[in-house]
Scaffold this active site. Structure first.
Site, PDB file in Angstrom:
ATOM      1  N   ASP A 155      10.816  -2.493  -5.439  1.00 27.41           N
ATOM      2  CA  ASP A 155      10.848  -3.258  -6.690  1.00 27.41           C
ATOM      3  C   ASP A 155      12.272  -3.727  -7.005  1.00 27.41           C
ATOM      4  O   ASP A 155      12.471  -4.828  -7.525  1.00 27.41           O
ATOM      5  CB  ASP A 155      10.295  -2.403  -7.843  1.00 27.41           C
ATOM      6  CG  ASP A 155       8.885  -1.925  -7.540  1.00 27.41           C
ATOM      7  OD1 ASP A 155       8.122  -2.708  -6.940  1.00 27.41           O
ATOM      8  OD2 ASP A 155       8.556  -0.767  -7.867  1.00 27.41           O
ATOM      9  N   HIS A 184       5.439   2.288 -10.320  1.00 29.71           N
ATOM     10  CA  HIS A 184       5.375   1.362  -9.182  1.00 29.71           C
ATOM     11  C   HIS A 184       3.987   0.738  -9.066  1.00 29.71           C
ATOM     12  O   HIS A 184       3.271   0.957  -8.105  1.00 29.71           O
ATOM     13  CB  HIS A 184       5.764   2.076  -7.879  1.00 29.71           C
ATOM     14  CG  HIS A 184       5.573   1.201  -6.673  1.00 29.71           C
ATOM     15  ND1 HIS A 184       6.350   0.091  -6.445  1.00 29.71           N
ATOM     16  CD2 HIS A 184       4.661   1.223  -5.675  1.00 29.71           C
ATOM     17  CE1 HIS A 184       5.935  -0.508  -5.343  1.00 29.71           C
ATOM     18  NE2 HIS A 184       4.909   0.157  -4.853  1.00 29.71           N
TER      19      HIS A 184
HETATM   20  P1  NAI Z   1      -1.153   1.228   7.561  1.00 26.18           P
HETATM   21  O1  NAI Z   1      -2.630   1.383   7.456  1.00 26.18           O
HETATM   22  O2  NAI Z   1      -0.614   0.144   8.420  1.00 26.18           O
HETATM   23  O3  NAI Z   1      -0.506   2.598   8.053  1.00 26.18           O
HETATM   24  C1  NAI Z   1      -0.837   3.820   7.499  1.00 26.18           C
HETATM   25  C2  NAI Z   1      -0.755   4.850   8.598  1.00 26.18           C
HETATM   26  O4  NAI Z   1      -1.075   6.112   8.013  1.00 26.18           O
HETATM   27  C3  NAI Z   1      -1.741   4.620   9.758  1.00 26.18           C
HETATM   28  O5  NAI Z   1      -1.059   4.613  10.986  1.00 26.18           O
HETATM   29  C4  NAI Z   1      -2.693   5.785   9.647  1.00 26.18           C
HETATM   30  O6  NAI Z   1      -3.200   6.227  10.883  1.00 26.18           O
HETATM   31  C5  NAI Z   1      -1.805   6.821   8.991  1.00 26.18           C
HETATM   32  N1  NAI Z   1      -2.547   7.919   8.393  1.00 26.18           N
HETATM   33  C6  NAI Z   1      -3.738   7.913   7.760  1.00 26.18           C
HETATM   34  N2  NAI Z   1      -4.094   9.165   7.411  1.00 26.18           N
HETATM   35  C7  NAI Z   1      -3.097   9.974   7.821  1.00 26.18           C
HETATM   36  C8  NAI Z   1      -2.874  11.368   7.750  1.00 26.18           C
HETATM   37  N3  NAI Z   1      -3.743  12.192   7.179  1.00 26.18           N
HETATM   38  N4  NAI Z   1      -1.733  11.846   8.276  1.00 26.18           N
HETATM   39  C9  NAI Z   1      -0.834  11.028   8.862  1.00 26.18           C
HETATM   40  N5  NAI Z   1      -0.988   9.701   8.952  1.00 26.18           N
HETATM   41  C10 NAI Z   1      -2.109   9.185   8.441  1.00 26.18           C
HETATM   42  O7  NAI Z   1      -0.593   1.098   6.055  1.00 26.18           O
HETATM   43  P2  NAI Z   1       0.869   0.637   5.588  1.00 26.18           P
HETATM   44  O8  NAI Z   1       0.873  -0.817   5.379  1.00 26.18           O
HETATM   45  O9  NAI Z   1       1.861   1.248   6.486  1.00 26.18           O
HETATM   46  O10 NAI Z   1       0.927   1.326   4.130  1.00 26.18           O
HETATM   47  C11 NAI Z   1       0.972   2.716   3.993  1.00 26.18           C
HETATM   48  C12 NAI Z   1       1.002   3.114   2.523  1.00 26.18           C
HETATM   49  O11 NAI Z   1       2.185   2.640   1.881  1.00 26.18           O
HETATM   50  C13 NAI Z   1      -0.159   2.534   1.715  1.00 26.18           C
HETATM   51  O12 NAI Z   1      -0.639   3.515   0.828  1.00 26.18           O
HETATM   52  C14 NAI Z   1       0.494   1.424   0.921  1.00 26.18           C
HETATM   53  O13 NAI Z   1      -0.192   1.121  -0.269  1.00 26.18           O
HETATM   54  C15 NAI Z   1       1.837   2.029   0.652  1.00 26.18           C
HETATM   55  N6  NAI Z   1       2.874   1.056   0.256  1.00 26.18           N
HETATM   56  C16 NAI Z   1       3.808   1.487  -0.628  1.00 26.18           C
HETATM   57  C17 NAI Z   1       4.798   0.659  -1.077  1.00 26.18           C
HETATM   58  C18 NAI Z   1       5.816   1.157  -2.038  1.00 26.18           C
HETATM   59  O14 NAI Z   1       6.593   0.332  -2.540  1.00 26.18           O
HETATM   60  N7  NAI Z   1       5.907   2.433  -2.334  1.00 26.18           N
HETATM   61  C19 NAI Z   1       4.878  -0.737  -0.620  1.00 26.18           C
HETATM   62  C20 NAI Z   1       3.887  -1.078   0.355  1.00 26.18           C
HETATM   63  C21 NAI Z   1       2.906  -0.205   0.757  1.00 26.18           C
END
Ligand code: NAI
Length: 337
Positions: A155, A184
């Site tokens: 942000d 957030h």
């Molecule tokens: P993605 O789906 O590409 O990657 C998530 C990964 O987590 C996958 O490789 C999956 O296999 C893994 N995963 C699922 N369950 C798991 C477990 N129990 N243990 C270990 N790994 C596990 O998703 P992406 O795009 O990487 O986003 C991840 C998270 O980050 C989402 O919740 C998203 O909303 C959040 N996010 C947060 C932001 C922030 O500003 N804080 C900004 C953008 C995304």
């Protein structure tokens, strides 16, 4: 010797974040955990000739806890981008049902295997997942509020970029470090443009353009979700932002003083200087504020930004607080189930 673990390392955020961590000279061991594809990501990163070692940890089944344990053993800092991202039309709160459980089980793993680590939570909804981790750590008796951070850095990164885009001739994004406070998601995100060097640029905008700018920071994530058209949310900018916070913490641990980053932290404790006063102002147990980092983590929260905010920003803060209270409560209630 610094060991960093990334949980969710094979994901859209996890991969570029791991790449950035791999080239940080302060890190001696990079430990990657995911439930899919992580051996490939680890093998790929391990060929980079930076001085850290890389290890990959993939559980053999849903019940296998040894992979998480070995990923976490001895970790000094743990970053969690595990979970599902948004698709068009979804809010971050829509992710709660899946991500809350994932984050809770990973937090239990940290409590058992890396109880002294700094923990950075990226998984959404951050407003609820951070309280879940705090409650899980409390239950395990290892909670240090100074070491738990909800990552809201994206942000700030967006706020810096978006105001500079309005003044391309006079400014660069790196001229700014906007304090973005609250939470957030959507209206819980409150950029305090009236403070510091952005104040004079904000003043030059019409009322309508001011609103547009603030709205763009609050809902900037939607631009990426829509552009990706079903293929996820921000990953590259998020990896950059998550890395920025991790790097700042590592620098502070190493003795650099005066480093301040906004982060979503626990105000319900006396360990962090200023937390009590901040809690009195916002009435909430968690809030994102500028945090002064030190060797122990979050040393102090700078709550004065809340008092110095403009009248318009104070109105936005009221809206933020109302929503945030529900998000926090949802996380706390989940972890008490
Ligand atoms: P993605 O789906 O590409 O990657 C998530 C990964 O987590 C996958 O490789 C999956 O296999 C893994 N995963 C699922 N369950 C798991 C477990 N129990 N243990 C270990 N790994 C596990 O998703 P992406 O795009 O990487 O986003 C991840 C998270 O980050 C989402 O919740 C998203 O909303 C959040 N996010 C947060 C932001 C922030 O500003 N804080 C900004 C953008 C995304």
């Amino acid at each position: 010797m610094v060991k960093v673990a990334v949980l969710g390392a094979a994901g859209g955020i996890g991969q570029p974040l791991s790449l950035l961590l791999k080239i940080n000279p302060k890190i001696s061991e990079l430990s990657l955990f995911d439930v899919v594809n992580v051996p490939g990501v680890g093998a790929d990163l391990s060929h980079i000739n930076s001085d850290s070692t890389t290890s990959s940890h993939l559980p053999s089944s849903r019940e296998d806890k040894t992979a998480l344990a070995s990923a976490l053993k001895g970790a000094d800092l743990v970053v969690i981008p595990a979970g599902v991202p948004r698709k068009p039309g979804m809010t971050r709160d829509d992710l709660f049902n899946i991500n809350a459980g994932i984050v809770k089980s990973l937090a239990e793993g940290i409590a058992e295997n890396a109880p002294n680590a700094f923990v950075l939570i990226i998984s959404n909804p951050v407003n609820s997942t951070v309280p879940i981790v705090a409650e899980t750590f409390k239950k395990a008796g290892i909670y240090d509020p100074k070491k738990l951070f909800g990552v809201t850095t994206l942000d700030i990164v967006r706020a810096n970029t978006f105001i500079s885009q309005l003044y391309p001739k006079e400014t660069k994004p790196s001229d700014f470090n906007i304090a973005v406070v609250g939470g957030h998601s959507g209206e819980t995100i409150v950029p305090l443009y009236s403070l510091g060097n952005s104040g004079s640029y904000l003043e030059k905008l019409s009322e309508e353009d001011k609103k547009k700018l603030i709205n763009r920071v609050q809902f900037g994530g939607d631009e990426v979700v829509q552009a990706k058209n079903g293929a996820g949310s921000a990953t590259l900018s998020m990896a950059y932002a998550g890395y920025r916070l991790a790097e700042s913490i590592l620098k502070a641990v190493d003795g650099s003083s005066g480093i301040t980053e906004c982060a979503f932290v626990d105000l319900d404790n006396t360990a962090i200087k200023g937390a009590k006063e901040a809690k009195e102002l916002v009435g909430l147990g968690f809030f994102s504020l500028p945090v002064v980092l030190g060797p122990g983590g979050a040393e102090e929260v700078k709550y004065d930004v809340l008092e110095k905010a403009s009248a318009e920003e104070k109105k936005l803060l009221e809206v933020a607080k109302e929503q945030l209270a529900k998000n926090i409560e949802k996380g706390v209630a989940f972890s008490k189930q």
